[in-house]
Design an enzyme around this catalytic site. Structure first.
Site, PDB file in Angstrom:
ATOM      1  NE  ARG A 225      -3.189  -5.974  -3.866  1.00 14.88           N
ATOM      2  CZ  ARG A 225      -2.917  -5.940  -2.362  1.00 14.88           C
ATOM      3  NH1 ARG A 225      -3.295  -5.020  -1.875  1.00 14.88           N
ATOM      4  NH2 ARG A 225      -2.509  -7.332  -2.061  1.00 14.88           N
ATOM      5  CG  HIS A 229       0.117  -2.171  -1.773  1.00 15.01           C
ATOM      6  ND1 HIS A 229      -1.180  -1.474  -1.828  1.00 15.01           N
ATOM      7  CD2 HIS A 229       0.812  -1.315  -1.101  1.00 15.01           C
ATOM      8  CE1 HIS A 229      -0.925  -0.100  -1.668  1.00 15.01           C
ATOM      9  NE2 HIS A 229       0.406  -0.104  -1.106  1.00 15.01           N
ATOM     10  CE1 TYR A 238      -2.789  -8.698   1.689  1.00 20.46           C
ATOM     11  CE2 TYR A 238      -0.729  -8.707   2.458  1.00 20.46           C
ATOM     12  CZ  TYR A 238      -1.811  -8.293   1.462  1.00 20.46           C
ATOM     13  OH  TYR A 238      -1.483  -7.729   0.458  1.00 20.46           O
TER      14      TYR A 238
HETATM   15  C1  LIG Z   1      -2.400   8.614   4.619  1.00 30.35           C
HETATM   16  C2  LIG Z   1      -1.848   7.544   4.265  1.00 30.35           C
HETATM   17  N1  LIG Z   1      -1.800   6.519   5.235  1.00 30.35           N
HETATM   18  C3  LIG Z   1      -1.113   5.284   5.086  1.00 30.35           C
HETATM   19  C4  LIG Z   1      -0.603   5.004   4.072  1.00 30.35           C
HETATM   20  C5  LIG Z   1       0.253   3.920   3.674  1.00 30.35           C
HETATM   21  N2  LIG Z   1      -0.679   3.216   2.507  1.00 30.35           N
HETATM   22  C6  LIG Z   1      -0.148   3.274   1.241  1.00 30.35           C
HETATM   23  S1  LIG Z   1      -1.332   2.654   0.077  1.00 30.35           S
HETATM   24  C7  LIG Z   1      -2.317   2.231   1.216  1.00 30.35           C
HETATM   25  C8  LIG Z   1      -3.496   1.383   0.932  1.00 30.35           C
HETATM   26  C9  LIG Z   1      -4.303   2.234  -0.183  1.00 30.35           C
HETATM   27  O1  LIG Z   1      -5.364   1.367  -0.359  1.00 30.35           O
HETATM   28  P1  LIG Z   1      -6.235   1.510  -1.578  1.00 30.35           P
HETATM   29  O2  LIG Z   1      -6.886   3.191  -1.315  1.00 30.35           O
HETATM   30  O3  LIG Z   1      -7.485   0.679  -1.271  1.00 30.35           O
HETATM   31  O4  LIG Z   1      -5.622   1.479  -2.831  1.00 30.35           O
HETATM   32  P2  LIG Z   1      -4.766   0.461  -3.473  1.00 30.35           P
HETATM   33  O5  LIG Z   1      -3.527   0.460  -3.165  1.00 30.35           O
HETATM   34  O6  LIG Z   1      -5.576  -0.832  -3.209  1.00 30.35           O
HETATM   35  O7  LIG Z   1      -5.168   0.693  -5.239  1.00 30.35           O
HETATM   36  C10 LIG Z   1      -1.732   2.543   2.345  1.00 30.35           C
HETATM   37  C11 LIG Z   1      -2.457   2.171   3.699  1.00 30.35           C
HETATM   38  C12 LIG Z   1      -0.261   6.123   3.208  1.00 30.35           C
HETATM   39  N3  LIG Z   1       0.579   6.069   1.942  1.00 30.35           N
HETATM   40  N4  LIG Z   1      -0.963   7.410   3.347  1.00 30.35           N
END
Ligand SMILES: Cc1ncc(C[n+]2csc(CCOP(=O)(O)OP(=O)(O)O)c2C)c(N)n1
Length: 332
Positions: A225, A229, A238
């Site tokens: 990434r 985010h 971080y």
């Molecule tokens: C059930 C849930 N927990 C926490 C969140 C907050 N949240 C949004 S995106 C994210 C990280 C997602 O990371 P990843 O699955 O690796 O996908 P990326 O964003 O890196 O593509 C989190 C923790 C959420 N949206 N839904």
């Protein structure tokens, strides 16, 4: 791949100018997005996570529709109810994503199970997730069901090594994300997610297998990434951004493909820039068109819940209609 890169850059600029509310880029992940999208066929279903809008665009979602959904204007098929970056396209069987991480994976497997029950040989459901998504219970339930039911799905993890501020090393003690499929009896593949040809090869193998009726595959695409985010995040707080620079530079999927195409004589020097300029002009035109469209009509607020809105909803709508309306800063 360039279309995603250019569109993302324009959308981030709009977000910084206060013209749209929120944005999540797929910078550096374009090979994983496009290499897998290119395998899909019109009859397939796509169940995306946050970074696969490019799959929808590849399948035919227009730039105008994508931008309308980011503005939430009257041309938005979801009537302004979804967050930006949660696009959908019914015609191209690209399902809207849920913000709740991983809830889409049981949906993807369920769609594939339904295809199998209906005897729809030759159709595949593609379900996407991030590395963080593979720590959620929904992921494990879904992969288990996929394995047991031999559903015709391809589950694709874009392992970009970060889940907001959580690095891959804190996400799992498993050696690879792909291994998580093996535990459920689902064949797993790990591929270089920044090599569009490797992605295509791995996903095509998985999709062909599903089309033949030989069940699901879990594909881990290793990428990074490169961006934050979302527009709400600042990764310099971080992580070590010198690592990011390596992925942004020599490992960039577009640069890698460009080098390959130029070496083969399939792309002339300067052609990439010309293509990007044309895309940028198209995106700017679409932004101008969509920004000029008003927000959805107030009446749409009570549509799509009941066939006929109840008296209570109609009464509430009348009360709002009589009240003052605050103009959103995102609608000029
Ligand atoms: C059930 C849930 N927990 C926490 C969140 C907050 N949240 C949004 S995106 C994210 C990280 C997602 O990371 P990843 O699955 O690796 O996908 P990326 O964003 O890196 O593509 C989190 C923790 C959420 N949206 N839904």
């Amino acid at each position: 791949m360039l279309r995603i890169r250019v569109t993302d850059a324009r959308m981030m600029a709009l977000q910084r100018q206060g013209r749209i509310g929120f944005y999540g880029e797929a910078v550096g992940q374009e090979a994983a997005v496009v290499g897998s999208a290119a395998v899909s066929e019109p009859q397939d279903w796509i169940v995306p996570a946050l970074r696969e809008a490019g799959v929808g665009l590849y399948r035919g979602m227009t730039t105008d529709s994508y931008i309308a959904q980011i503005y939430g204007n009257a041309a938005d098929p979801t009537k302004g109810r979804q967050m930006p970056c949660h696009p959908c396209d019914r015609e191209h069987q690209y399902v809207v994503m849920s913000s709740c991480v991983s809830t889409q994976i049981p949906h993807a497997v369920g769609i594939a199970m339904a295809m199998k029950i209906a005897g729809d040989r030759g159709k595949v459901c593609f379900g996407y997730m991030g590395d963080g998504g593979t720590s959620e219970g929904d992921f494990h339930v879904a992969v288990n069901f996929a394995g047991v039911s031999k559903a015709p799905c391809v589950l694709i993890c874009q392992n970009n090594q970060w889940a907001i501020s959580t690095p891959g090393t804190l996400q799992t003690a498993a050696e690879t994300i792909a291994l998580k499929g093996v535990g459920y009896g689902v064949e797993a593949i790990r591929a270089d997610g920044n090599d569009v040809l490797a992605v295509y090869h791995a996903v095509a193998y998985a999709a062909d297998k599903a089309r033949r009726g030989d069940g699901p595959t879990f594909v881990e695409l290793l990428t990074y990434r490169v961006s934050a985010h979302t527009s709400s995040d600042d990764p310099s707080r971080y992580r070590d951004e010198s690592v990011t620079e390596i992925w942004r530079g020599q490992r960039d999927p577009i640069r890698r493909l460009e080098t390959y195409l130029v070496k083969r004589g399939w792309l002339a020097a300067g052609e990439r820039e010309a293509i990007a300029e044309q895309i940028e002009a198209d995106v700017r035109d679409a932004i101008a068109r969509q920004e000029a469209i008003a927000p959805p009509a107030l009446e749409t607020l009570i549509e799509d819940v009941f066939e006929e809105p109840t008296w209570l909803l109609r009464e509430q709508l009348a009360a709002i209609a009589d009240g003052p309306r605050v103009k959103s800063p995102h609608h000029r």
